[in-house]
Motif scaffolding. Structure first.
Motif, PDB file in Angstrom:
ATOM      1  N   LYS A 119     -75.751  43.562  17.678  1.00 52.71           N
ATOM      2  CA  LYS A 119     -76.902  42.673  17.853  1.00 52.71           C
ATOM      3  C   LYS A 119     -76.482  41.382  18.565  1.00 52.71           C
ATOM      4  O   LYS A 119     -77.178  40.903  19.460  1.00 52.71           O
ATOM      5  N   GLN A 120     -75.337  40.824  18.155  1.00 54.25           N
ATOM      6  CA  GLN A 120     -74.844  39.603  18.789  1.00 54.25           C
ATOM      7  C   GLN A 120     -74.501  39.847  20.252  1.00 54.25           C
ATOM      8  O   GLN A 120     -74.756  39.004  21.111  1.00 54.25           O
ATOM      9  N   ALA A 121     -73.932  41.014  20.551  1.00 57.93           N
ATOM     10  CA  ALA A 121     -73.584  41.343  21.933  1.00 57.93           C
ATOM     11  C   ALA A 121     -74.838  41.452  22.799  1.00 57.93           C
ATOM     12  O   ALA A 121     -74.856  40.979  23.940  1.00 57.93           O
ATOM     13  N   VAL A 122     -75.894  42.057  22.258  1.00 53.02           N
ATOM     14  CA  VAL A 122     -77.144  42.190  23.008  1.00 53.02           C
ATOM     15  C   VAL A 122     -77.734  40.805  23.283  1.00 53.02           C
ATOM     16  O   VAL A 122     -78.162  40.514  24.410  1.00 53.02           O
ATOM     17  N   LEU A 123     -77.753  39.946  22.278  1.00 50.21           N
ATOM     18  CA  LEU A 123     -78.283  38.594  22.470  1.00 50.21           C
ATOM     19  C   LEU A 123     -77.438  37.806  23.466  1.00 50.21           C
ATOM     20  O   LEU A 123     -77.966  37.088  24.316  1.00 50.21           O
ATOM     21  N   SER A 124     -76.136  37.935  23.371  1.00 51.72           N
ATOM     22  CA  SER A 124     -75.235  37.245  24.288  1.00 51.72           C
ATOM     23  C   SER A 124     -75.462  37.729  25.717  1.00 51.72           C
ATOM     24  O   SER A 124     -75.517  36.933  26.654  1.00 51.72           O
ATOM     25  N   HIS A 125     -75.624  39.032  25.879  1.00 48.25           N
ATOM     26  CA  HIS A 125     -75.862  39.608  27.204  1.00 48.25           C
ATOM     27  C   HIS A 125     -77.161  39.067  27.790  1.00 48.25           C
ATOM     28  O   HIS A 125     -77.226  38.715  28.970  1.00 48.25           O
ATOM     29  N   ALA A 126     -78.199  38.985  26.970  1.00 49.28           N
ATOM     30  CA  ALA A 126     -79.483  38.463  27.438  1.00 49.28           C
ATOM     31  C   ALA A 126     -79.359  37.002  27.860  1.00 49.28           C
ATOM     32  O   ALA A 126     -79.919  36.593  28.883  1.00 49.28           O
ATOM     33  N   THR A 127     -78.613  36.224  27.100  1.00 47.18           N
ATOM     34  CA  THR A 127     -78.401  34.817  27.429  1.00 47.18           C
ATOM     35  C   THR A 127     -77.684  34.681  28.757  1.00 47.18           C
ATOM     36  O   THR A 127     -78.065  33.871  29.610  1.00 47.18           O
ATOM     37  N   ILE A 128     -76.649  35.471  28.947  1.00 48.51           N
ATOM     38  CA  ILE A 128     -75.889  35.423  30.200  1.00 48.51           C
ATOM     39  C   ILE A 128     -76.766  35.858  31.366  1.00 48.51           C
ATOM     40  O   ILE A 128     -76.747  35.230  32.435  1.00 48.51           O
TER      41      ILE A 128
ATOM     42  N   ILE B 244     -64.693  26.633  28.583  1.00 45.15           N
ATOM     43  CA  ILE B 244     -65.779  26.784  27.618  1.00 45.15           C
ATOM     44  C   ILE B 244     -66.216  28.242  27.664  1.00 45.15           C
ATOM     45  O   ILE B 244     -66.344  28.821  28.744  1.00 45.15           O
ATOM     46  N   LYS B 245     -66.466  28.820  26.497  1.00 46.61           N
ATOM     47  CA  LYS B 245     -66.861  30.230  26.445  1.00 46.61           C
ATOM     48  C   LYS B 245     -68.067  30.491  27.341  1.00 46.61           C
ATOM     49  O   LYS B 245     -68.994  29.681  27.416  1.00 46.61           O
ATOM     50  N   LEU B 246     -68.028  31.633  27.975  1.00 46.69           N
ATOM     51  CA  LEU B 246     -69.071  32.025  28.915  1.00 46.69           C
ATOM     52  C   LEU B 246     -70.456  31.947  28.285  1.00 46.69           C
ATOM     53  O   LEU B 246     -71.387  31.415  28.873  1.00 46.69           O
ATOM     54  N   ARG B 247     -70.598  32.477  27.079  1.00 44.79           N
ATOM     55  CA  ARG B 247     -71.889  32.469  26.402  1.00 44.79           C
ATOM     56  C   ARG B 247     -72.397  31.039  26.205  1.00 44.79           C
ATOM     57  O   ARG B 247     -73.576  30.756  26.398  1.00 44.79           O
ATOM     58  N   HIS B 248     -71.493  30.131  25.860  1.00 45.68           N
ATOM     59  CA  HIS B 248     -71.898  28.740  25.631  1.00 45.68           C
ATOM     60  C   HIS B 248     -72.302  28.067  26.945  1.00 45.68           C
ATOM     61  O   HIS B 248     -73.296  27.326  26.993  1.00 45.68           O
ATOM     62  N   VAL B 249     -71.560  28.326  28.017  1.00 40.87           N
ATOM     63  CA  VAL B 249     -71.944  27.787  29.331  1.00 40.87           C
ATOM     64  C   VAL B 249     -73.329  28.317  29.703  1.00 40.87           C
ATOM     65  O   VAL B 249     -74.181  27.567  30.182  1.00 40.87           O
ATOM     66  N   ALA B 250     -73.563  29.605  29.466  1.00 40.83           N
ATOM     67  CA  ALA B 250     -74.865  30.199  29.766  1.00 40.83           C
ATOM     68  C   ALA B 250     -75.969  29.499  28.970  1.00 40.83           C
ATOM     69  O   ALA B 250     -77.037  29.193  29.517  1.00 40.83           O
ATOM     70  N   GLU B 251     -75.721  29.245  27.692  1.00 38.48           N
ATOM     71  CA  GLU B 251     -76.713  28.544  26.859  1.00 38.48           C
ATOM     72  C   GLU B 251     -77.006  27.159  27.414  1.00 38.48           C
ATOM     73  O   GLU B 251     -78.163  26.724  27.465  1.00 38.48           O
ATOM     74  N   LEU B 252     -75.955  26.452  27.849  1.00 40.60           N
ATOM     75  CA  LEU B 252     -76.136  25.107  28.408  1.00 40.60           C
ATOM     76  C   LEU B 252     -76.953  25.141  29.695  1.00 40.60           C
ATOM     77  O   LEU B 252     -77.804  24.273  29.928  1.00 40.60           O
ATOM     78  N   ILE B 253     -76.723  26.145  30.523  1.00 38.59           N
ATOM     79  CA  ILE B 253     -77.469  26.261  31.781  1.00 38.59           C
ATOM     80  C   ILE B 253     -78.930  26.586  31.513  1.00 38.59           C
ATOM     81  O   ILE B 253     -79.826  26.030  32.158  1.00 38.59           O
TER      82      ILE B 253
END
Length: 116
Positions: free
Chosen positions: A32-41, A72-81
């Motif tokens: 579930k976390q991977a799916v959410l992370s993928h969507a964020t990216i 910075i972790k990719l997922r976190h950079v994606a969230e910031l963007i």
């Protein structure tokens, strides 16, 4: 085929069942976390596509490079963007690396041999 192929496995002990259930629940949570992370990216890549006029593959490269250069972790950079697209606020170091990455990607597209 023999009837052995259809036999049920031996019954597990309650302790083994609990461990198996816990492992499956953990795996489910990770998926579930991977799916959410993928969507964020993917959303962040979309922002970069719109912002820089780049293809998704190049936008992925820019996102990955920003993550690597800022450590910075990719997922976190994606969230910031994504937040930046909604609020207009982006930490300076991320903004500078994003602008640099977009310039370099555009330079490569326009036929440059190296970084501008």
């Amino acid at each position: 085929m023999t009837s052995e192929a259809y036999e049920r496995p031996a019954a597990q002990e309650p302790h083994e069942q609990a461990l198996s259930k816990a492992r499956l629940e953990d795996e489910n949570l990770q998926l579930k976390q991977a799916v959410l992370s993928h969507a964020t990216i993917d959303q962040a890549i979309g922002v970069i596509v719109a912002l820089g006029g780049l293809a998704p593959g190049r936008s992925w490269d820019v996102l990955r490079e920003v993550s690597q250069r800022t450590n910075i972790k990719l997922r976190h950079v994606a969230e910031l963007i994504i937040d930046w697209a909604q609020t207009g606020d982006l930490p300076r170091d991320i903004r500078e690396e994003l602008e640099s990455g977009l310039r370099q990607a555009k330079y490569r597209i326009d036929g440059g041999d190296g970084a501008p």
